[in-house]
Design an enzyme around this catalytic site. Structure first.
Site, mmCIF file in Angstrom:
data_model
loop_
_atom_site.group_PDB
_atom_site.id
_atom_site.type_symbol
_atom_site.label_atom_id
_atom_site.label_comp_id
_atom_site.label_asym_id
_atom_site.label_seq_id
_atom_site.Cartn_x
_atom_site.Cartn_y
_atom_site.Cartn_z
ATOM 1 N N TYR A 1 -36.111 -25.379 -74.987
ATOM 2 C CA TYR A 1 -35.395 -26.544 -75.522
ATOM 3 C C TYR A 1 -35.434 -27.731 -74.559
ATOM 4 O O TYR A 1 -35.185 -28.857 -74.958
ATOM 5 C CB TYR A 1 -33.929 -26.197 -75.836
ATOM 6 C CG TYR A 1 -33.754 -25.258 -77.012
ATOM 7 C CD1 TYR A 1 -34.843 -24.858 -77.783
ATOM 8 C CD2 TYR A 1 -32.500 -24.775 -77.358
ATOM 9 C CE1 TYR A 1 -34.684 -23.997 -78.851
ATOM 10 C CE2 TYR A 1 -32.341 -23.918 -78.433
ATOM 11 C CZ TYR A 1 -33.430 -23.525 -79.174
ATOM 12 O OH TYR A 1 -33.277 -22.673 -80.233
ATOM 13 N N LYS B 1 -39.663 -11.043 -74.293
ATOM 14 C CA LYS B 1 -40.899 -10.771 -75.043
ATOM 15 C C LYS B 1 -41.994 -10.568 -74.000
ATOM 16 O O LYS B 1 -43.027 -11.256 -73.969
ATOM 17 C CB LYS B 1 -41.179 -11.968 -75.971
ATOM 18 C CG LYS B 1 -42.267 -11.745 -76.985
ATOM 19 C CD LYS B 1 -41.891 -10.794 -78.100
ATOM 20 C CE LYS B 1 -43.084 -10.563 -79.013
ATOM 21 N NZ LYS B 1 -42.901 -9.446 -79.942
ATOM 22 N N ASP C 1 -37.979 -8.817 -80.838
ATOM 23 C CA ASP C 1 -38.140 -8.405 -82.238
ATOM 24 C C ASP C 1 -37.383 -7.108 -82.502
ATOM 25 O O ASP C 1 -36.692 -6.963 -83.516
ATOM 26 C CB ASP C 1 -39.626 -8.285 -82.614
ATOM 27 C CG ASP C 1 -40.474 -7.643 -81.526
ATOM 28 O OD1 ASP C 1 -39.999 -7.516 -80.390
ATOM 29 O OD2 ASP C 1 -41.617 -7.253 -81.818
ATOM 30 N N ASP D 1 -30.046 -18.253 -79.064
ATOM 31 C CA ASP D 1 -29.610 -19.097 -80.183
ATOM 32 C C ASP D 1 -29.678 -18.294 -81.474
ATOM 33 O O ASP D 1 -28.728 -18.266 -82.280
ATOM 34 C CB ASP D 1 -30.561 -20.310 -80.246
ATOM 35 C CG ASP D 1 -30.052 -21.404 -81.158
ATOM 36 O OD1 ASP D 1 -28.958 -21.245 -81.730
ATOM 37 O OD2 ASP D 1 -30.757 -22.415 -81.308
ATOM 38 N N ASP E 1 -26.299 -16.044 -83.524
ATOM 39 C CA ASP E 1 -25.886 -16.339 -84.904
ATOM 40 C C ASP E 1 -25.989 -15.104 -85.788
ATOM 41 O O ASP E 1 -25.151 -14.894 -86.663
ATOM 42 C CB ASP E 1 -26.733 -17.478 -85.492
ATOM 43 C CG ASP E 1 -26.136 -18.840 -85.163
ATOM 44 O OD1 ASP E 1 -25.172 -18.889 -84.370
ATOM 45 O OD2 ASP E 1 -26.632 -19.854 -85.683
#
Ligand code: NAD
Length: 362
Positions: A141, A192, A224, A248, A252
């Site tokens: 980001y 990852k 994943d 992020d 959620d």
């Protein structure tokens, strides 16, 4: 010693949920000898209305001098037309970056009494209590270079950069291990590493920091798989630590497991565990001023403030137990009541105070 707490109620339901939470704080002062000095300051739309800025200078100064910040919510349709820098959201972003709040704590707690509110089967989620620690100020980001460029063949190409320096990984790992030490002492680091070099370094640094925390059981999981496990068997997790982007998304997902946005607290901490504590939800203009908002996310944010910034573990637990008792008694605000009768914001706050008082006299 008296703790310094900055109180930023903000806009919309912010005023109501903070008022209910301050009732709880006052009860801790009266019944349990908790010593705190409160300083109120304006932020968001309220900051703009009073001083022409969403983060007035005096508000930033109050926050810089505080041990912790209790935050309500900001925003409202009346501010949507303002230029970007003056909008309420800007005040919140500036505050987070000015205070270097790099560790975002997002607990997902599902009180067994509310298990039916989850989108998952209640036997999978009842009693869920996990904490996601998300890196908040680095990663893709913020990485440079970034942009949209035109290639030689005239086609446009978008690009962002995923970067983490060792010190950034090390400090978020330390925060996560410290938090795990206050809980069940199990930490899952999500990356990852089978594809990304950044994740390879992430895994190496987290493992190295882990040597300083022999009591914490550390494991690593690919993102994943982690997202799959979160909806398959979420109770396997105690604390998860991950990068900005993965956090992020995963936080959620975890939040949805709990069913109601009115129940979810959060925190953002710096390297010294000074922090800002706020409900996950916004200012809910649709119900503002109607005594309808659920104050429990903010009351539970106060419990986090006591645990993580002030190390008042017993008081934090008292609040959480009181919230559980209130739910046991069937007291519900409209958002969690389903078809049953509901109470207002202030009545819910008073119910928590009553539960705390009766625990004090037992
Ligand atoms: P929101 O979270 O304010 O509301 C979404 C829905 O959830 C609404 O129907 C609302 O009534 C309900 N809700 C939210 N909190 C509740 C509570 N405590 N009790 C009962 N119901 C609750 O999100 P939104 O509607 O997308 O945004 C409204 C404003 O809030 C916007 O200006 C947005 O920018 C701002 N916002 C602020 C923050 C923050 O302060 N951290 C976060 C998100 C959104």
């Amino acid at each position: 010693m008296s703790a310094k707490i900055a109180v930023l109620a903000g806009d919309g339901i912010g005023q109501e949920i903070i008022a209910a939470t301050l009732g709880v704080l006052e009860c801790l002062q009266q019944e349990f000898g908790f010593a705190a000095e409160l300083e109120h300051a304006a932020i968001g739309g309220a900051g703009y209305d009073a001083y022409g800025q969403p983060l007035p200078e005096q508000t930033l100064a109050v926050c810089q001098q505080a041990d912790a910040i209790l935050f309500g919510a900001i925003g409202g349709p009346q501010y949507d037309g303002l230029e970007r820098d003056l909008r309420p959201e800007k005040g919140l972003l500036k505050l987070r970056s000015s205070l270097s709040l790099f560790a975002n704590l997002r607990p997902a707690i599902l009180y067994p009494q509310l298990a039916d509110a989850s989108s998952l089967k209640s036997e999978l989620v009842a009693g869920l209590d996990l904490m996601i620690v998300r890196e908040l100020t680095g990663g893709i980001y913020f990485g440079e270079p970034r942009g949209i460029r035109v290639l030689e063949n005239g086609e446009r190409q978008g690009f962002n950069t995923l970067v983490y320096a060792e010190h950034e990984i090390e400090r978020i790992a330390r925060s996560a291990f410290d938090i795990a030490m206050l809980r069940e002492r199990r930490l899952c680091s999500v990356d990852k590493a089978n594809v990304l070099e950044v994740s390879e370094l992430w895994r190496e640094v987290v493992s190295r920091v882990g040597l300083d925390y022999p009591e914490v059981e550390l494991n690593h999981m690919y993102v994943d798989n982690a997202s799959m496990q979160l909806v398959r068997a979420p109770r396997q997790f105690d604390v998860m630590v991950t990068s900005n982007l993965f956090g992020d998304i995963l936080s959620d997902t975890a939040a949805m497991l709990t069913g109601s946005i009115g129940m979810l607290p959060s925190a953002s901490l710096d390297a010294n565990a000074r922090g800002m504590y706020e409900p996950v939800h916004g200012s809910a203009p649709d119900i503002a001023g109607k005594n309808l908002a659920n104050p429990l996310a903010t009351i539970l944010s106060l419990a986090m403030l006591l645990r993580y910034s002030l190390r008042e573990l017993e008081l934090a637990e008292r609040i959480e137990t009181a919230v559980g008792e209130v739910l046991d008694r069937g007291i519900r605000t409209a958002d969690i009541a389903g078809a049953a009768a509901s109470v207002g914001t202030s009545e819910m706050g008073m119910a928590v105070v009553t539960a705390l008082r009766s625990a004090a006299s037992r």
